[in-house]
Design a protein around this motif. Structure first.
Motif, PDB file in Angstrom:
ATOM      1  N   SER B  15      -4.003   0.962   1.090  1.00  0.00           N
ATOM      2  CA  SER B  15      -3.176   1.184   2.277  1.00  0.00           C
ATOM      3  C   SER B  15      -2.370  -0.072   2.570  1.00  0.00           C
ATOM      4  N   ALA B  16      -1.154   0.134   3.060  1.00  0.00           N
ATOM      5  CA  ALA B  16      -0.262  -1.000   3.336  1.00  0.00           C
ATOM      6  C   ALA B  16      -0.902  -1.942   4.354  1.00  0.00           C
ATOM      7  N   ILE B  17      -1.513  -1.368   5.382  1.00  0.00           N
ATOM      8  CA  ILE B  17      -2.132  -2.203   6.421  1.00  0.00           C
ATOM      9  C   ILE B  17      -3.332  -2.950   5.841  1.00  0.00           C
ATOM     10  N   ARG B  37      -8.304   5.202  -4.702  1.00  0.00           N
ATOM     11  CA  ARG B  37      -8.314   6.292  -5.665  1.00  0.00           C
ATOM     12  C   ARG B  37      -7.582   5.989  -6.957  1.00  0.00           C
ATOM     13  N   ASP B  63     -13.153   8.517  -4.424  1.00  0.00           N
ATOM     14  CA  ASP B  63     -12.522   9.299  -3.372  1.00  0.00           C
ATOM     15  C   ASP B  63     -13.407   9.149  -2.137  1.00  0.00           C
ATOM     16  N   CYS B  64     -12.942   8.417  -1.175  1.00  0.00           N
ATOM     17  CA  CYS B  64     -13.789   8.107  -0.010  1.00  0.00           C
ATOM     18  C   CYS B  64     -14.163   9.356   0.774  1.00  0.00           C
ATOM     19  N   ALA B  89     -10.046   1.818   6.202  1.00  0.00           N
ATOM     20  CA  ALA B  89      -8.597   1.919   6.414  1.00  0.00           C
ATOM     21  C   ALA B  89      -8.008   3.229   5.934  1.00  0.00           C
ATOM     22  N   GLY B 140      -8.307   3.142  13.788  1.00  0.00           N
ATOM     23  CA  GLY B 140      -8.134   4.399  14.506  1.00  0.00           C
ATOM     24  C   GLY B 140      -6.657   4.614  14.727  1.00  0.00           C
ATOM     25  N   TYR B 154      -4.586  15.429  14.001  1.00  0.00           N
ATOM     26  CA  TYR B 154      -4.772  14.049  13.584  1.00  0.00           C
ATOM     27  C   TYR B 154      -5.361  13.234  14.740  1.00  0.00           C
ATOM     28  N   LYS B 158      -8.915  10.945  14.910  1.00  0.00           N
ATOM     29  CA  LYS B 158      -8.956   9.515  15.229  1.00  0.00           C
ATOM     30  C   LYS B 158      -9.666   9.255  16.558  1.00  0.00           C
ATOM     31  N   GLY B 185      -0.210   1.326  16.988  1.00  0.00           N
ATOM     32  CA  GLY B 185       0.801   2.273  17.468  1.00  0.00           C
ATOM     33  C   GLY B 185       1.570   2.773  16.265  1.00  0.00           C
ATOM     34  N   VAL B 187       3.460   2.198  12.891  1.00  0.00           N
ATOM     35  CA  VAL B 187       3.530   1.160  11.869  1.00  0.00           C
ATOM     36  C   VAL B 187       4.389   1.648  10.706  1.00  0.00           C
ATOM     37  N   THR B 189       4.878   2.116   7.357  1.00  0.00           N
ATOM     38  CA  THR B 189       4.121   2.149   6.097  1.00  0.00           C
ATOM     39  C   THR B 189       4.471   3.452   5.360  1.00  0.00           C
TER      40      THR B 189
HETATM   41  N1  LIG Z   1       1.268   3.986   9.838  1.00  0.00           N
HETATM   42  C1  LIG Z   1       1.023   4.247  11.108  1.00  0.00           C
HETATM   43  O1  LIG Z   1       1.940   4.407  11.916  1.00  0.00           O
HETATM   44  C2  LIG Z   1      -0.401   4.304  11.588  1.00  0.00           C
HETATM   45  C3  LIG Z   1      -0.607   4.353  12.964  1.00  0.00           C
HETATM   46  C4  LIG Z   1      -1.897   4.398  13.433  1.00  0.00           C
HETATM   47  C5  LIG Z   1      -2.957   4.413  12.547  1.00  0.00           C
HETATM   48  N2  LIG Z   1      -2.714   4.373  11.202  1.00  0.00           N
HETATM   49  C6  LIG Z   1      -3.884   4.400  10.308  1.00  0.00           C
HETATM   50  O2  LIG Z   1      -3.854   3.252   9.495  1.00  0.00           O
HETATM   51  C7  LIG Z   1      -4.598   3.516   8.321  1.00  0.00           C
HETATM   52  C8  LIG Z   1      -3.865   2.968   7.130  1.00  0.00           C
HETATM   53  O3  LIG Z   1      -2.665   3.692   6.903  1.00  0.00           O
HETATM   54  P1  LIG Z   1      -1.290   3.033   6.451  1.00  0.00           P
HETATM   55  O4  LIG Z   1      -0.374   3.136   7.595  1.00  0.00           O
HETATM   56  O5  LIG Z   1      -1.564   1.719   5.874  1.00  0.00           O
HETATM   57  O6  LIG Z   1      -0.731   4.076   5.399  1.00  0.00           O
HETATM   58  P2  LIG Z   1      -0.897   4.161   3.805  1.00  0.00           P
HETATM   59  O7  LIG Z   1      -0.374   2.939   3.153  1.00  0.00           O
HETATM   60  O8  LIG Z   1      -0.331   5.461   3.423  1.00  0.00           O
HETATM   61  O9  LIG Z   1      -2.476   4.154   3.598  1.00  0.00           O
HETATM   62  C9  LIG Z   1      -3.274   5.276   3.602  1.00  0.00           C
HETATM   63  C10 LIG Z   1      -4.268   5.057   2.510  1.00  0.00           C
HETATM   64  O10 LIG Z   1      -5.349   5.961   2.620  1.00  0.00           O
HETATM   65  C11 LIG Z   1      -5.765   6.274   1.307  1.00  0.00           C
HETATM   66  N3  LIG Z   1      -6.549   7.478   1.226  1.00  0.00           N
HETATM   67  C12 LIG Z   1      -6.271   8.671   1.762  1.00  0.00           C
HETATM   68  N4  LIG Z   1      -7.264   9.539   1.462  1.00  0.00           N
HETATM   69  C13 LIG Z   1      -8.167   8.848   0.721  1.00  0.00           C
HETATM   70  C14 LIG Z   1      -9.396   9.187   0.118  1.00  0.00           C
HETATM   71  N5  LIG Z   1      -9.885  10.416   0.215  1.00  0.00           N
HETATM   72  N6  LIG Z   1     -10.072   8.234  -0.560  1.00  0.00           N
HETATM   73  C15 LIG Z   1      -9.580   6.994  -0.671  1.00  0.00           C
HETATM   74  N7  LIG Z   1      -8.428   6.619  -0.114  1.00  0.00           N
HETATM   75  C16 LIG Z   1      -7.723   7.546   0.568  1.00  0.00           C
HETATM   76  C17 LIG Z   1      -4.455   6.420   0.562  1.00  0.00           C
HETATM   77  O11 LIG Z   1      -4.700   6.267  -0.810  1.00  0.00           O
HETATM   78  P3  LIG Z   1      -3.879   7.107  -1.900  1.00  0.00           P
HETATM   79  O12 LIG Z   1      -2.744   6.224  -2.289  1.00  0.00           O
HETATM   80  O13 LIG Z   1      -4.875   7.289  -3.007  1.00  0.00           O
HETATM   81  O14 LIG Z   1      -3.462   8.387  -1.281  1.00  0.00           O
HETATM   82  C18 LIG Z   1      -3.667   5.276   1.140  1.00  0.00           C
HETATM   83  O15 LIG Z   1      -3.850   4.099   0.380  1.00  0.00           O
HETATM   84  C19 LIG Z   1      -4.847   5.014   8.284  1.00  0.00           C
HETATM   85  O16 LIG Z   1      -6.166   5.287   8.665  1.00  0.00           O
HETATM   86  C20 LIG Z   1      -3.889   5.542   9.328  1.00  0.00           C
HETATM   87  O17 LIG Z   1      -4.361   6.737   9.905  1.00  0.00           O
HETATM   88  C21 LIG Z   1      -1.459   4.300  10.705  1.00  0.00           C
END
Ligand SMILES: NC(=O)c1ccc[n+]([C@@H]2O[C@H](COP(=O)([O-])OP(=O)(O)OC[C@H]3O[C@@H](n4cnc5c(N)ncnc54)[C@H](OP(=O)(O)O)[C@@H]3O)[C@@H](O)[C@H]2O)c1
Ligand SMILES: Cc1cc2nc3c(=O)[nH]c(=O)nc-3n(C[C@H](O)[C@H](O)[C@H](O)COP(=O)(O)OP(=O)(O)OC[C@H]3O[C@@H](n4cnc5c(N)ncnc54)[C@H](O)[C@@H]3O)c2cc1C
Lengths: 443, 249
Positions: B15-17, B37, B63-64, B89, B140, B154, B158, B185, B187, B189
């Motif tokens: 994940s980017a974060i 994954r 696969d988490c 994450a 979250g 969603y 969360k 909030g 992000v 990504t």
């Molecule tokens: N971006 C926002 O605005 C935002 C806001 C609030 C909260 N968040 C939360 O922040 C967290 C990180 O998201 P992100 O914004 O960094 O987006 P992201 O880069 O798309 O990261 C999501 C990651 O989750 C992984 N993932 C999904 N299902 C999985 C599984 N079954 N097993 C293992 N890995 C899995 C994905 O891996 P794959 O590449 O393998 O799919 C991906 O690397 C998430 O929990 C998201 O809900 C994001």
């Protein structure tokens, strides 16, 4: 177009003169690239970096952009040879933050550290040490290039010399650079001894340039492009060498000040610019002599002010950079400067630098033995374009060339004149890649 | 727990974060197990983290959402010799319309964001309690603070996760271990790549990463990222229904 591309406004190059929306994909991993470049049936693709190019060479309004900034990882580093392999979206700033404390510096660097490795290769950039180190491409050991047919090619001066030569300075048109391997240079300090010497006329500049080339690794000059009469051709010559005091502190990107909005027009007023020039010259004359300076303030003075391009207001700016071969340089630079000062359109930022004899490796590399002049013009529409056409004529006459990284308006004729090996290049272009720049100069 | 050499498990390390956060910890010499994954992605991330200073970065393909959390985490604990930080994450955003109409899509999202996450959190909680040290960090979302018509499936996943982490934090407090739910909030990504216009409320992953890294040192059990979201969500939570219902959010 695939859903990986989203239509975005406000995706502009550094000069900010054009404002078409762009379709942009933002991959983070190499395995995503095949899908992005492979479905280019309908429209062309172009990889982009930090968009520090001033004109349209990093834009692709008719097609789509693959924004490489998310692929910014270091891959491997050999601390005996200083060879660093990194993904193409890694910035020079990131690379320095890693390497400077370890005693390694970029072999050569442009005037901003906010460019990507891929962008630095694709424009075969140059720095203040060109006379000692040559262009950036000379220090590239190998390149990982993804072509639109899905082939991953590994290029080096020996492995695939032709495609390597086309990709160095290849303006992103030979495919996506996924990673590159760069040879860094040893430093024994993050600081340089910098000497600033005012010169009163071009003749003094030539003398300083000649004297300094041998004993100074870095040379560059600021030149006043506004003043006429007795002040015509005055400027400040700067020359520097690395220190050896073992102080290897890296820079810090967090200390930026930032320009939050476009500057009001009065700042670009001719009088205001003349005033800046006078003030800068006098202040620097007062501070002439030898100083110890960190690499960040020496190589990247403008990076301290994030978004300084917005000082040019809503209409943006053009940059004009040409190189004149040595034999014609003295005469042509004087004529260019005369034309520029007479127009009263130049801004504060103008740079004069001699390029050395070391050959650039790219088919479309800009650096070549001679003298390069680079300066900004606030965009005043037709007036500015006409002035630059007059400058083109002088450059062409002197068998000079223009720099695509800084350009958003050169004609196809001027391009072919600047890069006589363009025919060889065209053979290696990836048919799926194009840019606003390429469509302009190739039509 | 010393600052250098923290032993860290990241679930959803691609994940980017998460990656931005790992870069901060890598500079402090952390030891990582990076779970995700896609092997090639984890490898690229791990190489970079090692160059930045990580003492160890070990990719682990899982696969988490379907893995056996208890057994897998026990193996990781053994490999690391202790657990100083677990960052959860991974997550799915889903498409709101599909989530409302296709039960299978909603079930997959719930399994990923809540059910499997809960199993990992409980397994981590047991370890931290036994160790009497360490911190569980869970990403979250502000979307979990109040159900809204735009993305409440969603949001529910969360929101449920936040309650769980709160409870774990409460349970761990007496032994000196911690749990924190970090609520970002908007992000910028890959998860939100579809949103073309990104205004002033949007943060980049590095900003969120700094908040998460701070939460690893102190604070909790609930941290907003960036902090101003606390006040926005306070207002949103307290809007009376008649007003709230008129808002299209
Ligand atoms: N971006 C926002 O605005 C935002 C806001 C609030 C909260 N968040 C939360 O922040 C967290 C990180 O998201 P992100 O914004 O960094 O987006 P992201 O880069 O798309 O990261 C999501 C990651 O989750 C992984 N993932 C999904 N299902 C999985 C599984 N079954 N097993 C293992 N890995 C899995 C994905 O891996 P794959 O590449 O393998 O799919 C991906 O690397 C998430 O929990 C998201 O809900 C994001
Ligand atoms: C303040 C300032 C000072 C500068 N000083 C100098 C200087 O001293 N010397 C000098 O030479 N230049 C200088 N430049 C220009 C700058 O170095 C070049 O424009 C550089 O190429 C910008 O890199 P970028 O990452 O921003 O690439 P972009 O501007 O985004 O793209 C530049 C070109 O690279 C291509 N490209 C980018 N990434 C890839 C990739 N992964 N694969 C294939 N193609 C790719 C693009 O298609 C485009 O053709 C300066 C610019 C600024 C703003």
């Amino acid at each position: 177009m695939s859903s990986d591309f989203a239509k975005r406004d406000g995706v502009r190059s550094w000069g900010r003169t054009s404002n078409h929306s762009q379709h942009v994909a933002r991959p983070r991993f190499r395995d995503e690239l095949n899908g992005l470049i492979g479905d280019a049936e309908a429209s062309s693709r172009l990889a982009s970096g930090l968009r520090r190019s001033y004109g349209d060479s990093c834009l692709n309004s008719d097609g789509a952009l693959i924004d490489m900034r998310g692929l910014d990882r270091l891959i491997a580093f050999d601390d005996r040879t200083g060879t660093l392999c990194a993904e193409a979206g890694a910035s020079l700033s990131q690379i320095l933050a890693f390497s400077a404390p370890r005693g390694w510096f970029l072999p050569t660097t442009p005037g901003t550290r906010f460019v990507t490795l891929g962008g630095a290769v694709a424009n075969d950039v140059h720095g203040k040490n060109h006379h000692a180190a040559g262009s950036f491409g000379r220090h590239i050991e190998s390149i990982g290039l993804l072509r639109s047919d899905g082939a991953r090619r590994i290029l080096s001066p020996t492995a695939e010399p032709d495609l390597f030569a086309a990709t160095i300075g290849g303006l992103g048109l030979t495919g996506i650079i996924e990673w590159a391997e760069l040879r860094l240079e040893r430093i024994a300090s993050a600081y340089l001894d910098v000497e600033t010497i005012p010169y009163r006329c071009l003749a003094e500049f030539w003398a300083l340039a000649e004297q300094s080339a041998e004993n100074f690794e870095h040379t560059v000059a600021w030149i006043d492009c506004v003043s006429r009469g007795t002040k015509f051709g005055r400027g400040l010559f700067s020359r520097a060498n690395w220190r050896a005091d073992d102080a290897l502190d890296a820079h810090d990107d967090r200390t930026w000040k930032s320009i939050p909005c476009d500057a009001p027009v009065f700042l670009l007023d001719r009088l205001a610019i003349a005033g800046f020039n006078e003030l800068y010259y006098r202040k620097s004359c007062a501070r002439r002599g030898l100083r110890r300076q960190h690499y960040a303030s020496y190589f990247y003075p403008l990076d301290a002010l994030r978004g300084w391009n917005r000082l040019y207001g809503r209409r943006g700016m053009f940059q004009y950079q040409c190189v004149i071969p040595r034999s014609e340089a003295r005469e042509a630079i004087a004529i260019l400067l005369d034309e520029i000062t007479r127009s009263g359109q130049a801004s504060f930022l103008a740079v004069l630098k001699t390029f050395g004899e070391l050959a650039s490796p790219g088919l479309l590399s800009f650096p070549r033995a001679g003298v390069t002049l680079a300066l900004d013009f606030p965009n005043r529409g037709m007036d500015t374009l006409r002035l630059m056409s007059r400058l083109d004529a002088i450059v062409e006459e002197a068998r000079g060339a223009l720099y695509p990284a800084k350009d958003g308006r050169m004609t196809g004729k001027m391009f072919r004149h600047s890069f006589p090996r363009w025919r060889e290049f065209v053979v290696h272009r990836d048919p799926a890649m194009s840019s606003d720049f390429w469509r302009r100069v190739s039509s | 727990m010393t600052r250098a050499g923290k032993r860290i498990v990241i679930l959803g390390a691609a994940s980017a974060i998460a990656e931005a956060t790992a870069r901060i910890w890598a500079r402090e010499g952390a030891r990582f197990i990076l779970v995700g994954r896609e092997k090639s992605r984890l490898d690229a991330i791990a190489d970079h983290l090692r160059l930045l200073g990580a003492a160890q970065a070990h990719p682990l393909v899982l696969d988490c959402a379907t893995a056996d959390a208890g057994a897998e985490l026990a193996a990781m604990l053994k490999a690391l010799g202790g657990l100083d930080v677990m960052l959860l994450a991974y997550g799915l955003l889903g498409e709101p319309k599909r989530l409302e109409t296709e039960p299978a899509a909603a079930a997959e999202l719930m399994q990923t964001n809540f059910c499997s996450a809960a199993a990992w959190c409980l397994a981590a909680s047991a370890i931290l309690e036994r160790q009497r040290s360490g911190v569980l960090l869970v990403i979250g979302s502000v979307a979990g603070d109040r159900g809204r018509r735009s993305n409440f499936v969603y949001g529910a996943s969360k929101g449920g996760l936040a309650r769980l982490v709160e409870g774990i934090a409460h349970k761990l407090a007496p032994v000196g271990a911690r749990a924190v739910v970090v609520k970002p909030g908007f992000v910028d990504t890959p998860m939100t790549a579809g949103v073309a216009k990104k205004g002033l409320l949007w943060a980049d992953p590095d900003t969120i990463a700094r908040v998460i890294a701070r939460a690893a040192e102190r604070g909790g059990p609930t941290v907003y990222a960036p902090a101003f979201w606390r006040w926005i969500m306070l207002a949103i939570r307290h809007l009376p229904a008649p007003v709230f219902n008129k808002l299209d959010i």
